[in-house]
Design a protein around this motif. Structure first.
Motif, PDB file in Angstrom:
ATOM      1  N   LEU A  38       0.786  -1.222   0.000  1.00 21.27           N
ATOM      2  CA  LEU A  38       0.000   0.000   0.000  1.00 21.27           C
ATOM      3  C   LEU A  38       0.821   1.277   0.000  1.00 21.27           C
ATOM      4  CD1 LEU A  38      -3.163  -0.962   2.011  1.00 21.27           C
ATOM      5  CD2 LEU A  38      -2.985  -0.152  -0.314  1.00 21.27           C
ATOM      6  N   ASN A  55       4.502   7.671  -7.809  1.00 26.00           N
ATOM      7  CA  ASN A  55       4.378   7.538  -9.252  1.00 26.00           C
ATOM      8  C   ASN A  55       5.352   8.509  -9.927  1.00 26.00           C
ATOM      9  OD1 ASN A  55       2.061   5.644  -9.342  1.00 26.00           O
ATOM     10  ND2 ASN A  55       1.005   7.334  -8.332  1.00 26.00           N
ATOM     11  N   GLU A  98       5.102  13.042  -9.052  1.00 27.63           N
ATOM     12  CA  GLU A  98       4.136  12.949  -7.950  1.00 27.63           C
ATOM     13  C   GLU A  98       4.808  13.277  -6.629  1.00 27.63           C
ATOM     14  OE1 GLU A  98       0.529  10.044  -6.755  1.00 27.63           O
ATOM     15  OE2 GLU A  98       2.480   9.199  -6.327  1.00 27.63           O
ATOM     16  N   ASN A 155       5.090  17.017  -6.265  1.00 26.29           N
ATOM     17  CA  ASN A 155       3.776  17.622  -6.031  1.00 26.29           C
ATOM     18  C   ASN A 155       3.274  17.373  -4.613  1.00 26.29           C
ATOM     19  OD1 ASN A 155       2.263  18.997  -8.332  1.00 26.29           O
ATOM     20  ND2 ASN A 155       3.296  17.332  -9.386  1.00 26.29           N
ATOM     21  N   GLN A 165       2.673  20.296  -1.830  1.00 25.03           N
ATOM     22  CA  GLN A 165       1.407  20.494  -1.129  1.00 25.03           C
ATOM     23  C   GLN A 165       1.580  20.343   0.386  1.00 25.03           C
ATOM     24  OE1 GLN A 165      -2.019  18.304  -2.587  1.00 25.03           O
ATOM     25  NE2 GLN A 165      -3.377  19.648  -1.415  1.00 25.03           N
ATOM     26  N   ARG A 191       0.186  10.790   3.988  1.00 26.15           N
ATOM     27  CA  ARG A 191      -1.269  10.959   3.974  1.00 26.15           C
ATOM     28  C   ARG A 191      -1.758  11.539   2.662  1.00 26.15           C
ATOM     29  NH1 ARG A 191      -3.506  12.217   9.941  1.00 26.15           N
ATOM     30  NH2 ARG A 191      -2.488  10.436  10.909  1.00 26.15           N
ATOM     31  N   THR A 207      -1.798   8.763   0.146  1.00 25.76           N
ATOM     32  CA  THR A 207      -3.002   7.937   0.304  1.00 25.76           C
ATOM     33  C   THR A 207      -4.211   8.623  -0.315  1.00 25.76           C
ATOM     34  OG1 THR A 207      -2.143   7.148   2.414  1.00 25.76           O
ATOM     35  CG2 THR A 207      -4.462   6.731   1.977  1.00 25.76           C
ATOM     36  N   MET A 208      -4.311   9.915  -0.098  1.00 24.20           N
ATOM     37  CA  MET A 208      -5.499  10.638  -0.537  1.00 24.20           C
ATOM     38  C   MET A 208      -5.512  10.901  -2.039  1.00 24.20           C
ATOM     39  SD  MET A 208      -5.524  13.155   2.726  1.00 24.20           S
ATOM     40  CE  MET A 208      -6.822  14.327   2.367  1.00 24.20           C
ATOM     41  N   THR A 209      -4.341  10.965  -2.673  1.00 23.24           N
ATOM     42  CA  THR A 209      -4.332  11.318  -4.088  1.00 23.24           C
ATOM     43  C   THR A 209      -4.248  10.107  -5.012  1.00 23.24           C
ATOM     44  OG1 THR A 209      -1.978  11.759  -3.896  1.00 23.24           O
ATOM     45  CG2 THR A 209      -3.432  13.643  -3.883  1.00 23.24           C
ATOM     46  N   SER A 210      -3.514   9.071  -4.619  1.00 23.76           N
ATOM     47  CA  SER A 210      -3.441   7.908  -5.510  1.00 23.76           C
ATOM     48  C   SER A 210      -3.302   6.596  -4.747  1.00 23.76           C
ATOM     49  CB  SER A 210      -2.298   8.068  -6.512  1.00 23.76           C
ATOM     50  OG  SER A 210      -1.053   8.013  -5.859  1.00 23.76           O
ATOM     51  N   LEU A 211      -3.525   6.649  -3.458  1.00 21.02           N
ATOM     52  CA  LEU A 211      -3.575   5.479  -2.579  1.00 21.02           C
ATOM     53  C   LEU A 211      -2.230   4.783  -2.453  1.00 21.02           C
ATOM     54  CD1 LEU A 211      -5.607   4.043  -0.796  1.00 21.02           C
ATOM     55  CD2 LEU A 211      -6.057   2.460  -2.659  1.00 21.02           C
ATOM     56  N   ALA A 212      -1.663   4.343  -3.576  1.00 22.47           N
ATOM     57  CA  ALA A 212      -0.403   3.592  -3.532  1.00 22.47           C
ATOM     58  C   ALA A 212       0.194   3.598  -4.924  1.00 22.47           C
ATOM     59  CB  ALA A 212      -0.655   2.164  -3.072  1.00 22.47           C
ATOM     60  N   THR A 213       1.462   3.198  -4.998  1.00 23.51           N
ATOM     61  CA  THR A 213       2.135   3.092  -6.291  1.00 23.51           C
ATOM     62  C   THR A 213       2.013   1.658  -6.789  1.00 23.51           C
ATOM     63  OG1 THR A 213       3.645   4.852  -5.655  1.00 23.51           O
ATOM     64  CG2 THR A 213       4.352   3.423  -7.449  1.00 23.51           C
TER      65      THR A 213
END
Lengths: 479, 479
Positions: free
Chosen positions: A150, A181, A185, A188, A192, A341, A344-350
């Protein structure tokens, strides 16, 4: 302008480079042996090797098997380096995306000579070995691994990365690493994690357009800091800028900056980290080109000097091993929990299969051998490009001579409109990356970034010749 | 409450279900044959099959080989369905993340019975066949594909997806599709494409916590719309809500909603799309469970009714074929260009090897066979869970009986604190997903979402029994 004193190896390299440029050391002349130099100067062999490596990658000397180091006969003629630009002092909202998409959208056609591309030639990478590794790793995959990995990433890969970073002088905390990713990613998420909309972020000048796009996407304002085409961010200019306004973060590329190819000297990197730590300002470090040095050893990332957990180190395998696999990482120091976190919120996992493929490939032990070949190919092509530019471009053209990566940054004679040049070149199926892409306020109007990462492209020589001709014509037509 | 008229098959299924519940049709009784029913009612065989399939997945009837359909003797006793909740009418800023991370962080341990998990059991998926496909595809990969694919995704996979969508009644425009890092990234990109910070987004009530987190990350405000546990979003309530305030978008899961399992009837889906189109409000459709129906045919996504390009359809292979591969997609209608640019800016492209593996697997033709087995396994386990809940949980417990997916939603007797129940269960190594996770303002305090997607877990029966006991104890202690 930096307050950081040059290191011993930098002093030695600079001294010898001066000797070569001044003609004191002549073409074909043998340099003193490493042993001699150590004795003479009371310095260590590794310092001498580092200095010679620097000169080698600058194209000034060459190593000959079992004979030592010699001043090159065919060294690149003395095209001057581009000048550092004086950026505006005020922060600007960013709106560069439209231009980036317009200009780059048209450059991905296989029929176009990819001088404007951001990627090196895919055939430089060991896709067959990676595919074998991927097949092996996928056969061994246990279903339970799926739910185990995850967000933070596959454990074998994370371990291999931490091991490699430690060997490179960057010990990472156990829970600091998040697999992403690609570096894009990672950058970014880090951006953020340390900003709120409206904040000011310091970027280099010129800077990578994707950094500008990332700022634009998060409603941040950019302020550009003066950046030397060879040595990177000017620390005094940075201090002055930080005195003037509150800044949420810096986003820099200290090793082989895109587009300049600038490499901050080690001492300057260290000073940068220390100065930002005193002000508690996070440094987002984009280190995707770090492995592509042409000298003798990998330049340490700024992260190597991070004591305060304020350096968010981002990199990937996309430029060094596995383009298209989109496997990158962030080592985000004290911000690691926030970055996790957000991940997790943007693409969960690679995606797991590419992580497993790379982990297996690394375990097989071929990575460093591959990197040596890759660096050699890129360095050779850079020399070739520099000679072609010397031959075909107008007098007054300035060009960088980076110690790594695969970009050249050209400052054409003032008055040449590089954006128009780009469009004329595209009409001949040659792409470039015009300088306006690399600034929030469309400066660098007579600059070009050229990709020299396609060593076996037979169209390369003719493309550079044609670009040079177009530049000559543009100069003739300039007011 | 919906203005949409029920379809023929829904009318038939409802009529027969009433007969069974009222005892008019008795346990063990044979239903009229499909042929008879067609003749009697002047409807098509597929309509009858669809109705019987619905009743079968509701656990009311069963098919016996070569004999027809029979009313089940062991059908789940008549636990009532949970009631729809009346949400607050005002938009609320979202701050659910902390709770989500706290509660879900602890549920990934392999020693914990995963009733709180969001994923089905990994052994339900054809990892070996996928690995073979991956190996084959990677061997065939040509380096040039690397630079060709980039942002929009690998062309073979995009073509296969468009083909599949077309067969399912959802023709996609050629350039509408973007391959993403799972549905999570697709949803986030779509949300960002249609909103600005501060905007109001309508979500279901209860809603998937990741939707709430996505809103939180982008500084959006949520307003929850009344949602029927069986039939999904209440269209009249939605109209009233849209009359009251400007809304930037709706984010709904019309098929097998998480956590309710609600399936909007076909006509209601169509009405939803048409009503939103009249107001020019984009619908972000999360369709990740669409393939996991237990009836006879895939429910059409809302995207099937999109004439205005306002439905942003998001889905993935993570729940149906390849968990951990993180391959999803967005078909974003008129917003596709914006979504593509955001994709470039946030993660550049989706990893190529997993896309190639899935494209090869789809080309081999085993996907539908795998899906049939998967649906069957999930439907059987749902029946098993419903019987265990009937046996072990306190009277007054209400539970959904979804026609797809792998979640049950329990409404425990009022006064039972589900969050406390969750913590007590965790102490016994049983995870749950307490209801407060599924609302921006922490309602659903006596609700639980339970995962019934782990058919072969030997601990399942005991875990449900223990949960039931804890619920009994909580009731006894309740004020």
């Amino acid at each position: 302008m930096s307050a950081a004193a040059p290191t011993l190896y930098e002093q030695l390299a600079e001294e010898l480079a001066d000797g070569i440029r001044d003609g004191v050391l002549r073409a074909g002349e043998r340099l003193p042996s490493v042993r001699q130099t150590c004795r003479q100067r009371g310095i260590s062999p590794s310092t001498v090797f580092q200095a010679y490596g620097q000169l080698e990658s600058d194209g000034l000397i060459e190593a000959r098997a079992r004979s030592g180091f010699f001043v090159r006969a065919d060294r690149p003629a003395a095209r001057a380096a581009p000048r550092a630009a004086e950026p505006r002092h005020d922060a600007t909202p960013v709106a560069v995306s439209e231009l980036v998409f317009e200009l780059l959208g048209s450059t991905r056609d296989a029929d176009v000579v990819p001088l404007g591309s951001a990627f090196p030639a895919p055939h430089l990478f060991p896709f067959e070995a990676l595919a074998r590794s991927g097949a092996r790793a996928m056969r061994r995959l246990k279903p339970a691994q799926i739910t185990g990995a995850l967000t933070v990433g596959e454990s074998q890969l994370r371990q291999a990365l931490r091991h490699r970073c430690t060997l490179q002088g960057v010990p990472l905390a156990d829970d600091e690493l998040v697999i992403t990713n690609g570096a894009m990613e990672a950058l970014n998420l880090c951006l953020q994690a340390v900003t709120r909309p409206g904040d000011v972020v310091v970027v280099e000048s010129p800077t990578f357009y994707a950094a500008l796009q990332a700022l634009e996407r998060l409603d941040l304002r950019a302020v550009e800091v003066q950046t030397d085409p060879r040595d990177g961010v000017d620390l005094e200019a940075l201090e002055a800028l930080l005195d003037r306004q509150p800044v949420a973060a810096c986003w820099f590329m200290p090793s082989f900056q895109n587009p300049l190819g600038a490499l901050m000297p080690v001492a300057r990197k260290q000073a940068l980290v220390e100065r930002l730590a005193r002000r508690a300002i996070p440094l987002i470090e984009d280190d995707v080109y770090g492995e592509l040095y042409s000298g003798t050893r990998r330049p340490p990332p700024a992260k190597a000097f991070d004591r305060a957990g304020l350096v968010l180190h981002c990199a990937s395998f996309s430029k060094s091993l596995a383009p298209g696999y989109r496997v990158g990482w962030a080592a985000a120091g004290r911000f690691a929990p926030v970055v996790q976190r957000l991940k997790t919120m943007t693409s969960l996992a690679t995606s797991l299969p590419p992580q497993l493929a790379i982990a297996d490939y690394l375990a097989q032990g071929g990575y460093d051998r591959h990197l040596r070949r890759l660096r050699e190919a890129l360095a050779v092509q850079q020399q070739r490009a520099l000679r072609l530019i010397e031959r075909h471009f107008p007098a007054g053209t300035r060009v960088t001579r980076p110690a790594g990566g695969y970009f050249l940054w050209l400052e054409l004679p003032a008055g040449v409109d590089a954006l128009q040049l780009h469009r004329q070149a595209m009409a001949r199926s040659i792409s470039t990356a015009p300088g306006v892409l690399f600034s929030a306020d469309r400066r660098f109007t007579h600059h070009l970034r050229l990709n020299v990462g396609h060593p076996d492209d037979p169209r390369f020589e003719s493309a550079l010749r044609q670009l040079g001709e177009l530049a000559h014509e543009a100069m003739a037509a300039a007011p």
